[in-house]
Design a protein around this motif. Structure first.
Motif, PDB file in Angstrom:
ATOM      1  N   PRO A   6       0.868  -1.151  -0.041  1.00  0.00           N
ATOM      2  CA  PRO A   6      -0.271   0.095  -0.021  1.00  0.00           C
ATOM      3  C   PRO A   6       0.744   1.318  -0.074  1.00  0.00           C
ATOM      4  O   PRO A   6       0.405   2.254  -0.568  1.00  0.00           O
ATOM      5  CB  PRO A   6      -0.906  -0.283   1.246  1.00  0.00           C
ATOM      6  N   ASP A   7       1.883   1.421   0.670  1.00  0.00           N
ATOM      7  CA  ASP A   7       2.835   2.406   0.721  1.00  0.00           C
ATOM      8  C   ASP A   7       3.318   3.029  -0.773  1.00  0.00           C
ATOM      9  O   ASP A   7       3.455   3.891  -0.957  1.00  0.00           O
ATOM     10  CB  ASP A   7       4.090   2.300   1.572  1.00  0.00           C
ATOM     11  N   ARG A   8       3.613   1.743  -1.487  1.00  0.00           N
ATOM     12  CA  ARG A   8       4.058   1.925  -2.874  1.00  0.00           C
ATOM     13  C   ARG A   8       2.894   2.640  -3.849  1.00  0.00           C
ATOM     14  O   ARG A   8       3.180   3.438  -4.606  1.00  0.00           O
ATOM     15  CB  ARG A   8       4.670   0.631  -3.551  1.00  0.00           C
ATOM     16  N   LYS A   9       1.768   1.981  -3.425  1.00  0.00           N
ATOM     17  CA  LYS A   9       0.689   2.527  -4.346  1.00  0.00           C
ATOM     18  C   LYS A   9       0.431   3.793  -3.983  1.00  0.00           C
ATOM     19  O   LYS A   9      -0.254   4.413  -4.993  1.00  0.00           O
ATOM     20  CB  LYS A   9      -0.492   1.501  -4.055  1.00  0.00           C
ATOM     21  N   ARG A  10       0.228   4.127  -3.008  1.00  0.00           N
ATOM     22  CA  ARG A  10       0.226   5.583  -2.344  1.00  0.00           C
ATOM     23  C   ARG A  10       1.033   6.573  -3.000  1.00  0.00           C
ATOM     24  O   ARG A  10       0.647   7.730  -3.571  1.00  0.00           O
ATOM     25  CB  ARG A  10      -0.045   5.560  -0.913  1.00  0.00           C
ATOM     26  N   GLU A  11       2.359   6.072  -3.050  1.00  0.00           N
ATOM     27  CA  GLU A  11       3.273   6.825  -3.657  1.00  0.00           C
ATOM     28  C   GLU A  11       3.317   7.167  -5.104  1.00  0.00           C
ATOM     29  O   GLU A  11       3.216   8.115  -5.732  1.00  0.00           O
ATOM     30  CB  GLU A  11       4.765   6.344  -3.455  1.00  0.00           C
ATOM     31  N   GLN A  12       2.707   6.000  -5.880  1.00  0.00           N
ATOM     32  CA  GLN A  12       2.433   6.062  -7.208  1.00  0.00           C
ATOM     33  C   GLN A  12       1.237   6.945  -7.296  1.00  0.00           C
ATOM     34  O   GLN A  12       1.157   7.659  -8.291  1.00  0.00           O
ATOM     35  CB  GLN A  12       1.971   4.767  -7.572  1.00  0.00           C
ATOM     36  N   LEU A  13       0.266   6.829  -6.719  1.00  0.00           N
ATOM     37  CA  LEU A  13      -0.751   7.719  -6.503  1.00  0.00           C
ATOM     38  C   LEU A  13      -0.548   9.180  -6.416  1.00  0.00           C
ATOM     39  O   LEU A  13      -1.020  10.075  -7.314  1.00  0.00           O
ATOM     40  CB  LEU A  13      -2.096   7.263  -5.468  1.00  0.00           C
ATOM     41  N   LEU A  14       0.234   9.500  -5.627  1.00  0.00           N
ATOM     42  CA  LEU A  14       0.510  10.933  -5.390  1.00  0.00           C
ATOM     43  C   LEU A  14       1.379  11.522  -6.626  1.00  0.00           C
ATOM     44  O   LEU A  14       1.090  12.648  -7.027  1.00  0.00           O
ATOM     45  CB  LEU A  14       1.093  10.991  -4.076  1.00  0.00           C
ATOM     46  N   ILE A  40      -3.162   2.108 -11.228  1.00  0.00           N
ATOM     47  CA  ILE A  40      -4.262   1.506  -9.960  1.00  0.00           C
ATOM     48  C   ILE A  40      -5.667   1.554 -10.470  1.00  0.00           C
ATOM     49  O   ILE A  40      -6.020   2.446 -11.592  1.00  0.00           O
ATOM     50  CB  ILE A  40      -4.144   2.197  -8.665  1.00  0.00           C
ATOM     51  N   SER A  41      -6.658   1.042  -9.670  1.00  0.00           N
ATOM     52  CA  SER A  41      -7.969   1.219 -10.256  1.00  0.00           C
ATOM     53  C   SER A  41      -8.561   2.606  -9.613  1.00  0.00           C
ATOM     54  O   SER A  41      -8.008   3.033  -8.527  1.00  0.00           O
ATOM     55  CB  SER A  41      -8.872   0.145  -9.707  1.00  0.00           C
ATOM     56  N   ALA A  42      -9.543   3.275 -10.344  1.00  0.00           N
ATOM     57  CA  ALA A  42     -10.043   4.271  -9.613  1.00  0.00           C
ATOM     58  C   ALA A  42     -10.606   4.088  -8.195  1.00  0.00           C
ATOM     59  O   ALA A  42     -10.709   4.996  -7.452  1.00  0.00           O
ATOM     60  CB  ALA A  42     -11.140   4.733 -10.529  1.00  0.00           C
TER      61      ALA A  42
END
Length: 189
Positions: A6-14, A40-42
């Motif tokens: 989840p941390d990596r996904k959050r970084e990608q999202l930001l 990632i998905s919406a």
């Protein structure tokens, strides 16, 4: 086996949100587009943030934190500090475009955000201390000096090509550093 990070996904999202908001502002940004940028998905966007505005604010807070860390103030040499801010803006134009959108869409709230208020207060205090020691002129209030330093450091960013042609690219940083030093140096410097 696929693992969840989840941390990596959050970084990608930001990062994707920064790019999307820099291009379109919060009003024009689309969650489906920034989710696609992030890979990632919406729906996952909404598991991290309640809404697009919350994500916009999170990107702003991250920018403030990263800027304070990457470009700490040097009140003893505000010219070089402005030069390093110029370098950061040149290296990361999306950040300055994002901040421009933030100021347009949030107006005065930019200076009232807890993240930016604390960062600005620390910088103003550092300038005031440098003034007390005589390293920085006391003819101008510390907050006004900071506003001028920030304006000069970013004056070449987000400009039309004909404005940029006024000064050779290699001289822009030097012009910023020199202007800030002339503006801020104390009496004996």
């Amino acid at each position: 086996m696929r693992t969840r990070d989840p941390d990596r996904k959050r970084e990608q999202l930001l990062q994707a949100a920064l790019e999307e908001f820099a291009a379109h502002g919060v009003a024009g940004a689309r969650v489906d587009r920034l989710a696609k940028r992030a890979g990632i998905s919406a729906g996952l966007v909404y598991s991290f943030y309640d809404n697009k505005d919350g994500l916009f604010e999170a990107v702003f807070d991250l920018i403030v934190e990263q800027t304070v860390t990457a470009v700490p103030i040097d009140a003893e040499d505000l010219g070089e500090y402005a030069g390093r801010l110029y370098d950061a803006g040149s290296a990361h134009p999306d950040v300055l475009r994002f901040v421009a959108w933030y100021q347009l869409e949030r107006g005065d709230t930019v200076t009232r955000r807890a993240s930016s208020s604390a960062a600005m207060a620390g910088k103003v205090a550092a300038i005031a201390e440098a003034q007390r020691r005589g390293a920085v002129t006391d003819r101008v209030a510390p907050g006004e000096i900071l506003a001028l330093v920030l304006a000069l450091a970013n004056m070449w960013q987000l400009r039309e090509p004909e404005f940029l042609d006024l000064v050779e690219a290699g001289r822009r940083r030097a012009a910023v550093v020199d202007a800030v030093r002339r503006l801020t140096n104390g009496p004996g410097r």
